[in-house]
Design a protein around this motif. Structure first.
Motif, PDB file in Angstrom:
ATOM      1  N   PRO A  78       0.849  -1.397  -0.156  1.00  0.00           N
ATOM      2  CA  PRO A  78      -0.136  -0.031   0.026  1.00  0.00           C
ATOM      3  C   PRO A  78       0.671   1.375  -0.068  1.00  0.00           C
ATOM      4  N   GLN A  79       0.444   2.237  -0.828  1.00  0.00           N
ATOM      5  CA  GLN A  79       1.311   3.546  -0.836  1.00  0.00           C
ATOM      6  C   GLN A  79       0.335   4.744  -1.416  1.00  0.00           C
ATOM      7  N   LYS A  80       1.099   5.805  -1.405  1.00  0.00           N
ATOM      8  CA  LYS A  80       0.455   7.011  -1.679  1.00  0.00           C
ATOM      9  C   LYS A  80      -0.005   6.797  -3.418  1.00  0.00           C
ATOM     10  N   ARG A  81      -1.278   7.490  -3.832  1.00  0.00           N
ATOM     11  CA  ARG A  81      -1.307   7.539  -5.116  1.00  0.00           C
ATOM     12  C   ARG A  81      -0.484   8.720  -5.825  1.00  0.00           C
ATOM     13  N   GLU A  82       0.259   8.445  -6.823  1.00  0.00           N
ATOM     14  CA  GLU A  82       1.085   9.382  -7.473  1.00  0.00           C
ATOM     15  C   GLU A  82       1.005   9.297  -9.140  1.00  0.00           C
ATOM     16  N   PHE A  83       0.466  10.314  -9.688  1.00  0.00           N
ATOM     17  CA  PHE A  83       0.221   9.826 -11.227  1.00  0.00           C
ATOM     18  C   PHE A  83       1.514   9.792 -11.991  1.00  0.00           C
ATOM     19  N   ASP A  84       2.631  10.332 -11.589  1.00  0.00           N
ATOM     20  CA  ASP A  84       4.147  10.249 -12.122  1.00  0.00           C
ATOM     21  C   ASP A  84       4.710   8.890 -11.523  1.00  0.00           C
ATOM     22  N   GLY A  85       4.059   8.159 -10.734  1.00  0.00           N
ATOM     23  CA  GLY A  85       4.733   7.126 -10.062  1.00  0.00           C
ATOM     24  C   GLY A  85       3.637   5.890 -10.132  1.00  0.00           C
ATOM     25  N   ASN A  86       3.294   5.430  -8.915  1.00  0.00           N
ATOM     26  CA  ASN A  86       2.237   4.301  -9.055  1.00  0.00           C
ATOM     27  C   ASN A  86       0.967   4.584  -8.390  1.00  0.00           C
ATOM     28  N   TYR A  87      -0.105   4.389  -9.184  1.00  0.00           N
ATOM     29  CA  TYR A  87      -1.373   5.050  -9.032  1.00  0.00           C
ATOM     30  C   TYR A  87      -2.538   3.948  -9.061  1.00  0.00           C
ATOM     31  N   SER A  88      -2.009   2.676  -9.190  1.00  0.00           N
ATOM     32  CA  SER A  88      -3.674   1.883  -9.324  1.00  0.00           C
ATOM     33  C   SER A  88      -3.249   0.433  -8.620  1.00  0.00           C
ATOM     34  N   TRP A  89      -4.423  -0.154  -7.833  1.00  0.00           N
ATOM     35  CA  TRP A  89      -3.982  -1.502  -7.575  1.00  0.00           C
ATOM     36  C   TRP A  89      -4.207  -2.597  -8.598  1.00  0.00           C
ATOM     37  N   VAL A  90      -4.530  -2.214  -9.985  1.00  0.00           N
ATOM     38  CA  VAL A  90      -4.512  -3.009 -11.060  1.00  0.00           C
ATOM     39  C   VAL A  90      -3.052  -3.132 -11.451  1.00  0.00           C
ATOM     40  N   MET A  91      -2.610  -4.320 -11.947  1.00  0.00           N
ATOM     41  CA  MET A  91      -1.442  -4.585 -12.569  1.00  0.00           C
ATOM     42  C   MET A  91      -1.897  -4.217 -14.227  1.00  0.00           C
ATOM     43  N   SER A  92      -0.653  -4.687 -14.885  1.00  0.00           N
ATOM     44  CA  SER A  92      -0.865  -4.345 -16.412  1.00  0.00           C
ATOM     45  C   SER A  92      -0.448  -5.610 -17.262  1.00  0.00           C
ATOM     46  N   PRO A  93      -1.847  -6.425 -17.383  1.00  0.00           N
ATOM     47  CA  PRO A  93      -1.520  -7.619 -18.300  1.00  0.00           C
ATOM     48  C   PRO A  93      -1.243  -7.200 -19.641  1.00  0.00           C
ATOM     49  N   ARG A  94      -0.391  -7.776 -20.323  1.00  0.00           N
ATOM     50  CA  ARG A  94       0.009  -7.529 -21.696  1.00  0.00           C
ATOM     51  C   ARG A  94       0.177  -8.919 -22.372  1.00  0.00           C
ATOM     52  N   TRP A  95       0.052  -8.882 -23.813  1.00  0.00           N
ATOM     53  CA  TRP A  95       0.311 -10.137 -24.460  1.00  0.00           C
ATOM     54  C   TRP A  95       1.557  -9.644 -25.462  1.00  0.00           C
ATOM     55  N   TYR A  96       2.361 -10.719 -25.215  1.00  0.00           N
ATOM     56  CA  TYR A  96       3.762 -10.451 -26.010  1.00  0.00           C
ATOM     57  C   TYR A  96       3.593 -10.976 -27.309  1.00  0.00           C
ATOM     58  N   HIS A  97       3.889 -10.070 -28.315  1.00  0.00           N
ATOM     59  CA  HIS A  97       3.785 -10.293 -29.806  1.00  0.00           C
ATOM     60  C   HIS A  97       4.789 -10.603 -30.321  1.00  0.00           C
ATOM     61  N   GLN A  98       5.569 -11.815 -30.475  1.00  0.00           N
ATOM     62  CA  GLN A  98       6.874 -12.280 -30.703  1.00  0.00           C
ATOM     63  C   GLN A  98       7.237 -11.606 -31.969  1.00  0.00           C
ATOM     64  N   GLU A  99       6.489 -11.491 -32.942  1.00  0.00           N
ATOM     65  CA  GLU A  99       6.710 -11.044 -34.343  1.00  0.00           C
ATOM     66  C   GLU A  99       7.218  -9.399 -34.271  1.00  0.00           C
ATOM     67  N   THR A 100       6.648  -8.811 -33.394  1.00  0.00           N
ATOM     68  CA  THR A 100       7.224  -7.207 -33.368  1.00  0.00           C
ATOM     69  C   THR A 100       7.884  -6.965 -31.923  1.00  0.00           C
ATOM     70  N   ASP A 101       8.072  -8.053 -31.241  1.00  0.00           N
ATOM     71  CA  ASP A 101       8.756  -7.994 -29.877  1.00  0.00           C
ATOM     72  C   ASP A 101       8.030  -6.826 -28.984  1.00  0.00           C
ATOM     73  N   LYS A 102       6.718  -6.720 -28.932  1.00  0.00           N
ATOM     74  CA  LYS A 102       5.961  -5.725 -28.288  1.00  0.00           C
ATOM     75  C   LYS A 102       4.940  -6.500 -27.369  1.00  0.00           C
ATOM     76  N   HIS A 103       5.190  -5.746 -26.177  1.00  0.00           N
ATOM     77  CA  HIS A 103       3.847  -6.268 -25.154  1.00  0.00           C
ATOM     78  C   HIS A 103       2.646  -5.322 -25.505  1.00  0.00           C
TER      79      HIS A 103
END
Ligand code: SF4
Ligand code: SF4
Lengths: 597, 363
Positions: free
Chosen positions: A357-382
C-alpha cells in the motif's frame, strides 16, 4: 501505442483543465478516471485510470484445497461470479486430468448463456443507455436531440419507435419503456440462470468434474419457455441499437474517433463443445478452436493466433504503475509448460502477488490493478489488448476465424449470422453482424445486443442437445476424480466483459499458486513499465469532445460513453464529476506522446 | 440518487394517529467500497418481493419517502455530485436522517505502515489522496439513524476475511464493536448471505423503514444480529432432500438427487432459509438444485466450512444415528452450530495482522 496517429496542423494553443471522475463506478471496486481536457482543441489531452481496491484473492488462496478454488473465485465478481467458477473448473479439470460428462457441459453452457443475456442486457439498457437517453442528450448535445426528433428511425417497424428521439426517451432511467422492460428481462434471464446453476450471483451447482444440477426435462422446459418470451425483446434491442448508433455517426461526423483505439483485441473463447473438449493441455489448440466462440488475438485487423497454447504462453503480467513488489527474483513455480515450452517469469503461473500500500502518484504508482499484456513475438512488443467490452472481441474473433458453424449461428466471410426463431410478435429473424471499420465506443456498444442474440441462439442449440441426451438416458452430470499431489492447470473462458483466465499450480495437494486474470485488469490497467497506457487510458486519451458544454458545465458524456463501452466490470453507473474543472496553469500541452514515457 | 424527479409529492399519511413519532423522509447511504464483489447490490436488483424500485418509487404503503443513494442504481451525476450526500452526512448536515448500508468487509487500515490504503471511496478534498472506507465509517456510523450490513462480508468478514488474507478484513460488528448502537438505539442489522438472498434483504430493509415510519417495532434480531424469522431455521429444515436424509439415503457423488451431506453439504448446522424460499421467484436454492450448502450466511464462513467438497465432520455420525437418536443428534448439531456461528479470531481491529498472511508462502 496510442490510437492518435497524428495531430492535424493549425491547432490552437491548448487550454487545459483538470477533470476527474472518482468514484466512476464499482468495477468490483473503485474506478477513477483522471483527465486533462484541452477545451481549445476540444479533445482529451491525458488520461489516467485508477483502481483503489485490493482484496488479494491470489494471496489468500495459497495453501487451500484446490477443489475450493471455484467457490472462492466466484466471489471475485458480484456479477459474473459464475464465469469465474466455470473458468476455475476448467483449470482444475486440466490439473486433475478429467473431463465432465456431456450433459454437464451443456448445463454449464446454458448457465453461461443465461448469464451473458442477463448481464449484457442490464448493463446496456439500464446503464450504458443512460448516456444516450433523452435527458442526457438534452443536457449535453441539445442540437443533436433536436435533430433526433426530426429523424425517423429506419427500423421502426421492428422496434416500434417512430423517431430516434422516441428511442432515446425510452432509455430514460426508471421511466422509459426500454429501461423498465430491460429490468424485467434481466430478472427472467436470472431465473433461467438459477435453473441451471442454483443461484445468482454465486452459483451453487458448479463443481470441478461437472455440475450437481439434476437434468430433469422440466429444468429445460422452464428455461426454454422463459427464453421464448424474451426472444422478440432481443430482436428489437438489436434494431434499436443499430438505429441509434448509425444516427450518431451520421449526425456527428467524426464520432468514430470517440474511444477509437488501434485494433488490439483479445478473446479467449466461450462454450465448450462436449464432443471435442478433453481439457488436456496438449490438445488445447484443437478443443480451443472447437469452442462456440472462437478464441483469437487480433492486431490491426489481422488474426495473429487462435491457438490457446500460444495465447497462454505469451501472457505477461507487467508492473510499472501498480502498488506491488516485483516477483522476478523469486523461484519460478513453473519453468516449462506440459509440452516443454519455457514459461516466462512474468507469466501468471509464476506470479507472486505482494501488495505494498502506498500513496497515489500519477507520475509514479497510481493503481491496484497490474498491467496484463500479450507479448507479440513478431514485433517484440507487449500489447495492451482490450476486450472491446467482451462482445466486440468475441464477434470479431469468431467472424475472422470463420470456424463456428452451428444450427443457429454461423461465421462466414467476416460476418456472424445469427438465426432467431419466431416469437410472440416478430417472425423468425436472421441477424448479421459484420466486422466494423473501427474498434471504438459505438462499435463496442453495438456488438453487445448482437451478442445477446448470439447467446440466445446458442442456448437454443444447447437445449435441444440436452433433451436429446435426456431422452437417450445420458444424464450423468459429474465425473469423480482425485486431486493429484502435483499438477498445473489453466482455464480460458469469456467473462461477460471479456477474456478470463485462471492459472493454477498444485503442490502437496494444495494450492501453491493461483492467478485469475479477468477482463478488467486488461482493460483498466495503468501504464506499464514501458509507459504503454492501458486500454481505458489509451481510448480516452486523444479522443475528441463533442459535448456542447464548455468547461464550466462540462459533463464529460463522451468520455463517459467511452469508459462505459468497455463495460467496467459491473452494471454500474459511470458517474462523472460534473462540477467545474480547475484550470491548470499550464498553457502548453505537456502530454501528447510524452505522457507514455 | 435523489428520487425527487420520480416522486410527485410527499405522500400524506391519512388516518394515522396524531402522536406517531415516525419520520416522513429518510436517506439510504449505501457504500459498497468495502472488500466486496458488489454481488449484494446486484442481488438486490433481482428482488421482486418487493423490488427496490417499488420502495424507492413509493409503491409500498406506510414507508417514509426513501432517497436511495447507491451507485449502481443511481441516475445521478456521480463523482463529487454523487458524493455530496455522503459529505453532508459526514459533516452532520444531511437534511434527513439516514440509514448507512455497508457492503463488503472492512479492511484493517491500521496494519499499514506509512501511506497507502486498501480501499477508498472518493478522494480527500484536502490532499487529493484516496479517502479510505474506514474514514467514512468512522464519520458516518456515529451519526446514522440505523446501520445495516448487507452480505456476509459486511456482517462477519466473509471471503475477504479468510485465513491468510493480507488486509486484516473483518465484519462491521468487529469494526464498530458488537455493542454498537445507532442514534435510533438500534444495533447493527446484519443480513448475511454471500450474496444476500434478494428478498431476505428487501424484507429486512422494509421492516427497518416501517420502524422508521413509527409503524413497527425494531426488527427482532438473534445473538449474531440476524433477523430471527429469516435465519432462525437451518438449511436442512427447509431442504427438499430432507426425507432422503431421514431415511439415511445419501448421494455418494453429485450425480445423485439424494441428500448431499456426504458430498459436503453443511445444511444441518447452517442458519439460512434459501432452500425454503428459493433464490428468486422461488427458483433455485442450493441443495434443492444440487448445490452443497457451504455455509455462506455464517460467521464462520468460509474457513469453518473448508474444504467444501468433503463431508462435514460429524456428518457421518449424525447421519448414522439419525433415526434412533434424534434428540442426541439435535444436541450434537447444536454444538456444531455453535462452532460455525463464531468468527475466526483473526478478525479484529488491532494493529497487528494475525490472519496468518505470509507474502512469500511456498508449500
Ligand atoms: S442436502 Fe444438505 S440440507 Fe438437504 S437434507 Fe441433505 S444435508 Fe440437509
Ligand atoms: S443454503 Fe448454504 S450455501 Fe446456500 S445460500 Fe444458504 S448458507 Fe449459502
Amino acid at each position: 501505442m496510442t490510437t492518435t496517429e497524428s495531430r492535424p496542423t493549425g491547432r490552437k494553443p491548448a487550454q487545459l483543465v483538470d477533470m476527474s471522475w472518482d468514484p466512476i463506478t464499482r468495477i468490483i471496486g473503485n474506478l477513477g478516471i483522471y483527465t486533462k481536457i484541452d477545451f481549445a482543441n476540444r479533445e482529451v489531452a491525458e488520461c489516467h485510470s485508477t483502481s483503489s481496491l485490493f482484496r488479494g484473492y491470489s494471496v489468500f488462496m495459497k495453501g487451500k484445497d484446490p477443489r475450493d478454488a471455484g467457490f472462492i473465485t466466484s466471489r471475485i465478481c458480484g456479477i459474473c461470479g459464475d464465469n469465474h467458477t466455470t473458468c476455475s473448473n476448467y483449470a482444475q479439470q486440466m490439473a486433475y486430468g478429467i473431463k465432465p460428462p456431456p450433459m454437464a457441459e451443456h448445463i454449464t453452457n446454458l448457465g453461461e448463456a443465461a448469464e451473458y443475456m442477463f448481464d449484457h442486457t442490464i448493463f446496456q439498457d439500464n446503464l450504458v443507455f443512460v448516456d444516450f437517453c433523452e435527458a442526457m442528450v438534452k443536457a449535453t448535445n441539445p442540437t443533436l436531440l433536436a435533430r433526433a426528433e426530426r429523424t425517423d428511425a429506419p427500423r421502426g417497424e421492428i422496434h416500434g419507435f417512430r423517431t430516434i428521439a422516441d428511442i432515446m426517451k425510452a432509455f430514460n432511467p426508471f421511466e422509459g419503456e426500454v429501461y423498465k422492460e430491460a429490468l424485467r428481462v434481466s430478472r427472467v434471464t436470472r431465473e433461467m440462470f438459477c435453473l441451471m446453476e442454483g443461484r445468482h450471483v454465486h452459483p451453487s451447482t458448479l463443481y470441478p468434474g461437472g455440475v450437481g444440477t439434476m437434468p430433469q426435462p422440466s429444468v429445460f422446459t422452464d428455461y426454454l419457455s422463459r427464453l421464448m418470451h424474451i426472444i422478440d425483446f432481443i430482436k428489437k434491442a438489436v434494431a434499436m441499437n443499430d438505429d441509434v448508433f448509425d444516427f450518431f455517426y451520421e449526425a456527428l461526423p467524426g464520432y468514430e474517433e470517440v474511444g477509437r483505439r488501434r485494433i488490439l483485441l483479445g478473446c479467449w473463447g466461450a462454450w465448450q463443445d462436449p464432443a471435442v473438449v478433453d481439457y488436456r493441455y496438449a490438445s488445447m489448440n484443437e478443443w480451443g478452436k472447437a469452442m462456440y466462440v472462437t478464441p483469437g488475438v487480433i492486431v490491426d485487423g489481422k488474426l495473429v493466433t487462435n491457438n490457446l497454447i500460444d495465447i497462454n504462453l505469451n501472457m505477461r503480467i507487467m508492473l510499472g504503475s501498480s502498488y506491488y513488489d516485483d516477483w522476478v527474483n523469486e523461484q519460478p513455480f513453473v519453468t516449462h509448460d506440459p509440452l516443454g515450452n519455457p514459461v516466462d517469469m512474468r507469466h501468471p503461473w509464476n506470479q507472486t502477488t505482494v501488495p505494498v500500500p502506498q500513496k497515489r502518484e500519477f507520475d509514479g504508482n497510481y493503481s491496484w490493478v497490474m498491467s496484463p499484456r500479450w507479448y507479440h513475438q513478431e514485433t517484440d512488443k507487449h500489447l495492451a489488448l482490450d476486450t472491446g467490452g467482451g462482445p466486440l472481441a468475441r464477434l470479431w474473433s469468431t467472424a475472422l476465424n470463420g470456424l463456428v458453424d452451428t444450427r443457429y449461428v454461423k461465421a462466414v466471410d467476416g460476418k456472424v449470422r445469427i438465426q432467431l426463431p419466431k416469437g410472440e410478435s416478430l417472425p423468425e429473424t436472421t441477424l448479421e453482424w459484420s466486422i466494423p471499420k473501427w474498434s471504438n465506443t459505438l462499435e463496442r456498444d453495438r456488438a453487445r445486443p448482437y451478442f445477446v442474440a448470439y447467446a440466445a441462439a446458442m442456448a437454443l442449440q444447447f437445449l435441444e442437445e440436452s433433451m436429446e441426451l435426456v431422452r437417450a438416458g445420458e444424464t450423468k452430470v459429474f465425473q469423480d476424480f482425485e486431486v493429484p499431489d502435483e499438477a498445473i492447470g489453466c482455464g480460458f473462458h469469456e467473462a461477460v466483459r471479456g477474456v478470463l483466465s485462471h492459472h493454477l499450480v498444485i503442490k502437496d495437494k494444495k494450492i501453491a499458486n493461483y492467478h485469475p486474470y479477468p477482463p478488467t485488469p486488461w482493460n483498466a490497467s495503468p501504464r506499464d513499465i514501458y509507459g504503454t497506457p492501458g486500454p481505458y487510458e489509451d481510448a480516452v486519451q486523444g479522443q475528441p469532445i463533442f459535448e456542447e458544454n464548455g468547461p464550466d458545465d462540462f459533463k464529460g458524456v463522451d468520455i463517459m460513453r467511452t469508459v462505459r463501452s468497455f463495460d467496467p466490470c459491473l452494471p454500474c453507473g459511470v458517474h462523472m464529476y460534473m462540477g467545474k474543472g480547475k484550470t491548470l496553469d499550464v498553457v502548453h500541452s505537456p502530454t501528447y506522446g510524452a505522457s507514455h514515457g | 440518487m435523489t428520487t425527487e424527479s420520480h416522486t410527485t409529492a410527499a405522500r400524506e399519511r391519512i388516518g394515522r394517529s396524531e402522536e406517531h413519532e415516525g419520520m416522513d423522509e429518510i436517506t439510504i447511504l449505501w457504500i459498497s467500497e468495502g472488500m466486496s464483489c458488489d454481488g449484494d447490490t446486484v442481488s438486490l436488483t433481482a428482488a421482486m418481493q418487493p423490488s427496490i424500485e417499488d420502495v424507492v418509487l413509493g409503491l409500498i404503503p406506510g414507508l417514509p419517502k426513501v432517497n436511495l443513494v447507491n451507485k449502481v442504481l443511481s441516475p445521478s451525476l456521480g463523482g463529487e455530485d454523487f458524493l455530496a450526500p455522503y459529505r453532508a452526512a459526514a459533516r452532520g448536515e444531511l437534511d434527513t436522517p439516514f440509514i448507512l448500508v455497508i457492503e463488503g468487509s472492512v479492511p484493517n487500515q491500521d496494519i499499514i505502515e506509512g501511506d497507502g490504503f486498501w480501499t477508498s471511496f472518493g478522494n480527500d478534498p484536502a490532499t487529493g489522496q484516496p479517502q479510505t472506507i474506514n474514514w467514512w465509517i468512522d464519520q458516518l456510523a456515529p451519526k446514522a439513524w440505523a446501520v445495516v450490513a448487507a452480505g456476509t462480508c459486511a456482517t462477519y468478514g466473509g471471503i475477504h476475511g479468510m485465513a491468510g488474507n493480507p488486509t486484516g478484513s473483518m465484519g462491521l460488528g468487529d469494526y464498530l464493536g458488537w455493542d454498537y448502537k445507532s442514534t435510533a438505539g438500534l444495533p447493527i442489522v446484519n443480513v448475511p448471505g454471500c450474496p444476500i438472498q434478494p428478498e431476505n434483504f428487501m424484507e429486512t430493509l422494509v421492516w427497518v423503514l416501517q420502524h422508521a415510519a413509527g409503524d413497527a417495532p425494531p426488527p427482532p434480531l438473534d445473538h449474531m444480529l440476524r433477523p430471527q424469522w429469516l435465519f432462525g431455521k437451518t438449511v436442512h429444515e427447509g431442504c427438499d432432500r430432507g426425507s432422503y436424509y431421514e431415511q439415511g439415503d445419501f448421494g455418494l457423488d453429485y450425480n445423485s438427487p439424494k441428500c448431499l451431506v456426504k458430498t459436503g453439504c453443511w445444511g444441518p448446522v447452517v442458519n439460512c432459509n434459501v432452500p425454503k424460499r428459493g433464490w428468486m421467484a422461488g427458483i433455485g436454492g442450493c441443495p434443492n438444485v444440487g448445490g452443497i450448502c457451504i455455509g455462506c450466511t455464517m460467521p464462520g464462513f468460509p474457513d469453518a466450512f473448508m474444504p467444501f467438497m468433503d463431508e462435514p465432520p460429524g456428518g457421518a455420525l449424525s447421519s448414522l444415528v439419525i433415526k434412533p437418536y434424534g434428540a442426541v443428534v439435535r444436541r450434537l448439531r447444536g454444538v456444531t452450530n455453535e462452532m460455525v456461528n463464531h468468527e475466526p479470531k483473526w478478525r479484529h481491529r488491532k494493529s497487528k495482522l494475525t490472519s496468518g498472511y505470509d507474502p512469500y508462502w511456498r508449500p
